[in-house]
Design a protein around this motif. Structure first.
Motif, short mmCIF file in Angstrom:
data_model
loop_
_atom_site.label_atom_id
_atom_site.label_comp_id
_atom_site.label_asym_id
_atom_site.label_seq_id
_atom_site.Cartn_x
_atom_site.Cartn_y
_atom_site.Cartn_z
N LEU A 1 -2.18 -12.74 -0.76
CA LEU A 1 -0.91 -12.09 -1.11
C LEU A 1 0.01 -12.13 0.08
O LEU A 1 -0.44 -12.01 1.22
N CYS B 1 -1.41 -6.62 1.08
CA CYS B 1 -0.10 -6.97 1.60
C CYS B 1 0.78 -5.73 1.62
O CYS B 1 0.91 -5.04 0.60
N LEU C 1 4.10 -3.76 1.39
CA LEU C 1 5.38 -3.98 0.73
C LEU C 1 6.48 -3.09 1.28
O LEU C 1 7.64 -3.29 0.96
N VAL D 1 6.53 -10.74 -4.57
CA VAL D 1 5.23 -10.96 -3.94
C VAL D 1 4.71 -12.31 -4.40
O VAL D 1 4.83 -12.66 -5.58
N LYS E 1 4.33 -10.84 1.00
CA LYS E 1 5.66 -10.40 0.58
C LYS E 1 6.62 -11.55 0.83
O LYS E 1 6.70 -12.07 1.94
#
Length: 143
Positions: free
Chosen positions: A123, A83, A85, A131, A125
């Motif tokens: 995962l 994921c 970020l 998260v 955000k």
């Protein structure tokens, strides 16, 4: 799968490759090789590079022009989720039950998050600083 640039999609495979597909022609424009295990997670970083996670327990950062320019090691199990970020950071979820936050410029691990009892398989955000993770332990957690 993930969208890469204009009109292209990247796919990861059990044949240990990442392929960049032209969605107009349906042809494979590029095959990226280097993982020693199945490619199980992909995401596109803000600068256009592709991050891949694999059954070889590594994350690789690819420039689709020059191929792999960084290999990140630190998990002891398959990488099942990635994921973005932002701020040159990516989160990885692994079968080693952890989530790690990485600097995609240096490959350094900034943080290891523990709390799942089984492999982390998803995962996303939620918003800046948070998260969400999903696991084979049948939980979703917000970190």
């Amino acid at each position: 799968l993930c969208v890469v640039g204009d009109g292209c999609v990247a796919s990861g495979s059990y044949d240990k490759t990442i392929k960049i597909w032209n969605t107009v022609t349906g042809q494979c424009d590029l095959t990226l090789t280097g993982h020693c295990g199945e490619v199980t997670a992909l995401c596109v970083l803000g600068d256009g590079r592709v991050a891949s996670g694999s059954g070889d327990n590594t994350i690789r950062i690819w420039n689709t022009e020059t191929h792999c320019n960084l290999t990140i090691c630190g998990h002891s199990g398959w990488i099942k989720a990635l994921c973005v970020l932002g701020d040159s950071r990516v989160a990885s979820g692994s079968m080693d039950h952890t989530i790690k936050i990485w600097n995609t410029g240096t490959g350094q691990c900034n943080l290891t998050i523990t709390g799942h009892n089984r492999g982390v398989t998803a995962l996303c955000k939620v918003r800046d600083g948070l998260v969400a993770s999903g696991s084979y332990d049948k939980t979703i957690k917000i970190w």
